[in-house]
Design a protein around this motif. Sequence first.
Motif, mmCIF file in Angstrom:
data_model
loop_
_atom_site.group_PDB
_atom_site.id
_atom_site.type_symbol
_atom_site.label_atom_id
_atom_site.label_comp_id
_atom_site.label_asym_id
_atom_site.label_seq_id
_atom_site.Cartn_x
_atom_site.Cartn_y
_atom_site.Cartn_z
ATOM 1 N N PRO A 26 0.835 -1.201 0.000
ATOM 2 C CA PRO A 26 0.000 0.000 0.000
ATOM 3 C C PRO A 26 0.872 1.255 0.000
ATOM 4 C CG PRO A 26 0.014 -1.009 2.153
ATOM 5 C CD PRO A 26 0.713 -1.957 1.234
ATOM 6 N N GLY A 27 0.422 2.277 -0.697
ATOM 7 C CA GLY A 27 1.173 3.521 -0.756
ATOM 8 C C GLY A 27 1.119 4.244 0.572
ATOM 9 N N LEU A 28 2.225 4.821 0.957
ATOM 10 C CA LEU A 28 2.280 5.565 2.208
ATOM 11 C C LEU A 28 2.109 7.046 1.921
ATOM 12 C CD1 LEU A 28 5.276 3.821 3.978
ATOM 13 C CD2 LEU A 28 2.867 3.507 4.447
ATOM 14 N N SER A 29 1.470 7.743 2.830
ATOM 15 C CA SER A 29 1.363 9.192 2.735
ATOM 16 C C SER A 29 2.063 9.798 3.942
ATOM 17 C CB SER A 29 -0.104 9.626 2.683
ATOM 18 O OG SER A 29 -0.754 9.250 3.865
ATOM 19 N N ILE A 30 2.324 11.074 3.879
ATOM 20 C CA ILE A 30 3.023 11.767 4.952
ATOM 21 C C ILE A 30 1.990 12.465 5.836
ATOM 22 C CG2 ILE A 30 4.740 13.541 5.488
ATOM 23 C CD1 ILE A 30 5.907 11.095 4.117
ATOM 24 N N CYS A 31 2.125 12.285 7.137
ATOM 25 C CA CYS A 31 1.227 12.928 8.091
ATOM 26 C C CYS A 31 1.507 14.432 8.080
ATOM 27 C CB CYS A 31 1.462 12.359 9.486
ATOM 28 S SG CYS A 31 0.518 13.194 10.774
ATOM 29 N N PRO A 32 0.498 15.273 7.879
ATOM 30 C CA PRO A 32 0.737 16.720 7.862
ATOM 31 C C PRO A 32 1.083 17.285 9.239
ATOM 32 C CG PRO A 32 -1.596 16.253 7.616
ATOM 33 C CD PRO A 32 -0.891 14.945 7.585
ATOM 34 N N GLN A 33 0.785 16.545 10.289
ATOM 35 C CA GLN A 33 1.021 17.019 11.650
ATOM 36 C C GLN A 33 2.469 16.773 12.081
ATOM 37 O OE1 GLN A 33 -1.891 18.284 12.677
ATOM 38 N NE2 GLN A 33 -1.025 19.213 14.492
ATOM 39 N N CYS A 34 2.918 15.500 11.975
ATOM 40 C CA CYS A 34 4.248 15.135 12.487
ATOM 41 C C CYS A 34 5.228 14.757 11.378
ATOM 42 C CB CYS A 34 4.132 13.985 13.484
ATOM 43 S SG CYS A 34 3.524 12.457 12.742
ATOM 44 N N HIS A 35 4.752 14.718 10.125
ATOM 45 C CA HIS A 35 5.575 14.435 8.942
ATOM 46 C C HIS A 35 6.193 13.037 8.958
ATOM 47 C CE1 HIS A 35 4.957 18.596 7.982
ATOM 48 N NE2 HIS A 35 5.463 18.944 9.171
ATOM 49 N N GLU A 36 5.512 12.095 9.587
ATOM 50 C CA GLU A 36 5.938 10.695 9.575
ATOM 51 C C GLU A 36 5.105 9.951 8.527
ATOM 52 O OE1 GLU A 36 8.257 8.959 11.528
ATOM 53 O OE2 GLU A 36 8.926 10.954 12.147
ATOM 54 N N PRO A 37 5.642 8.885 7.926
ATOM 55 C CA PRO A 37 4.846 8.112 6.967
ATOM 56 C C PRO A 37 3.729 7.346 7.672
ATOM 57 C CG PRO A 37 7.021 7.159 7.240
ATOM 58 C CD PRO A 37 7.005 8.430 8.016
ATOM 59 N N LYS A 38 2.552 7.309 7.026
ATOM 60 C CA LYS A 38 1.404 6.587 7.586
ATOM 61 C C LYS A 38 0.567 6.055 6.439
ATOM 62 C CE LYS A 38 -2.013 10.266 7.833
ATOM 63 N NZ LYS A 38 -3.081 9.561 7.138
ATOM 64 N N LEU A 39 -0.315 5.129 6.731
ATOM 65 C CA LEU A 39 -1.226 4.621 5.720
ATOM 66 C C LEU A 39 -2.305 5.661 5.454
ATOM 67 C CD1 LEU A 39 -1.668 0.952 6.905
ATOM 68 C CD2 LEU A 39 -0.505 1.708 4.856
ATOM 69 N N PRO A 40 -2.702 5.849 4.200
ATOM 70 C CA PRO A 40 -3.713 6.861 3.900
ATOM 71 C C PRO A 40 -5.078 6.503 4.501
ATOM 72 C CG PRO A 40 -3.161 5.627 1.930
ATOM 73 C CD PRO A 40 -2.215 5.195 2.998
ATOM 74 N N HIS A 41 -5.839 7.506 4.858
ATOM 75 C CA HIS A 41 -7.193 7.378 5.406
ATOM 76 C C HIS A 41 -7.207 6.643 6.742
ATOM 77 C CE1 HIS A 41 -8.611 8.854 1.569
ATOM 78 N NE2 HIS A 41 -7.901 7.915 0.986
ATOM 79 N N ARG A 42 -6.136 6.786 7.510
ATOM 80 C CA ARG A 42 -6.069 6.171 8.837
ATOM 81 C C ARG A 42 -5.462 7.153 9.819
ATOM 82 N NH1 ARG A 42 -5.925 2.381 5.190
ATOM 83 N NH2 ARG A 42 -6.810 0.338 5.590
ATOM 84 N N CYS A 46 -2.903 8.610 12.329
ATOM 85 C CA CYS A 46 -1.443 8.503 12.396
ATOM 86 C C CYS A 46 -1.062 7.784 13.691
ATOM 87 C CB CYS A 46 -0.807 9.886 12.346
ATOM 88 S SG CYS A 46 0.980 9.850 12.518
ATOM 89 N N PRO A 47 -0.290 6.693 13.612
ATOM 90 C CA PRO A 47 0.077 5.975 14.838
ATOM 91 C C PRO A 47 1.075 6.748 15.700
ATOM 92 C CG PRO A 47 1.150 4.998 12.947
ATOM 93 C CD PRO A 47 0.226 6.047 12.420
ATOM 94 N N ASN A 48 1.725 7.743 15.122
ATOM 95 C CA ASN A 48 2.742 8.489 15.851
ATOM 96 C C ASN A 48 2.129 9.618 16.690
ATOM 97 O OD1 ASN A 48 5.461 9.003 16.521
ATOM 98 N ND2 ASN A 48 5.471 10.702 15.090
ATOM 99 N N CYS A 49 1.227 10.414 16.073
ATOM 100 C CA CYS A 49 0.697 11.590 16.778
ATOM 101 C C CYS A 49 -0.802 11.510 17.061
ATOM 102 C CB CYS A 49 1.012 12.850 15.984
ATOM 103 S SG CYS A 49 0.188 12.931 14.382
ATOM 104 N N ASN A 50 -1.490 10.456 16.610
ATOM 105 C CA ASN A 50 -2.929 10.234 16.847
ATOM 106 C C ASN A 50 -3.810 11.324 16.256
ATOM 107 O OD1 ASN A 50 -2.314 7.888 18.311
ATOM 108 N ND2 ASN A 50 -2.010 9.081 20.161
ATOM 109 N N PHE A 51 -3.381 11.942 15.145
ATOM 110 C CA PHE A 51 -4.185 12.952 14.477
ATOM 111 C C PHE A 51 -4.752 12.376 13.196
ATOM 112 C CE2 PHE A 51 -2.468 15.911 17.372
ATOM 113 C CZ PHE A 51 -3.179 17.103 17.251
ATOM 114 N N TYR A 52 -5.963 12.829 12.841
ATOM 115 C CA TYR A 52 -6.572 12.498 11.555
ATOM 116 C C TYR A 52 -7.347 13.713 11.091
ATOM 117 C CZ TYR A 52 -9.278 10.249 7.906
ATOM 118 O OH TYR A 52 -9.831 9.925 6.701
#
Length: 60
Positions: free
Chosen positions: A26-42, A44-50
């Motif tokens: 699956p393609g990864l997207s970058i979290c706009p909050q913490c700039h870590e890679p995450k799965l799209p439409h989920r 973020c496991p790092n900062c808990n933002f969506y």
Amino acid sequence: MAVPKRKTSKARRDKRRSPNMKKALPGLSICPQCHEPKLPHRVCPNCNFYDGKEVIASEA
């Protein structure tokens, strides 16, 4: 009507099906909050933002 003369072996059958088993990662997207890679439409496991909102309250 065409009827097979012999039973198709499991190896021959599976060889034919094998290209369908190659799945792309699956393609990864970058979290706009913490700039870590995450799965799209989920979330973020790092900062808990969506979608710019904190979804899961983080323990601080």
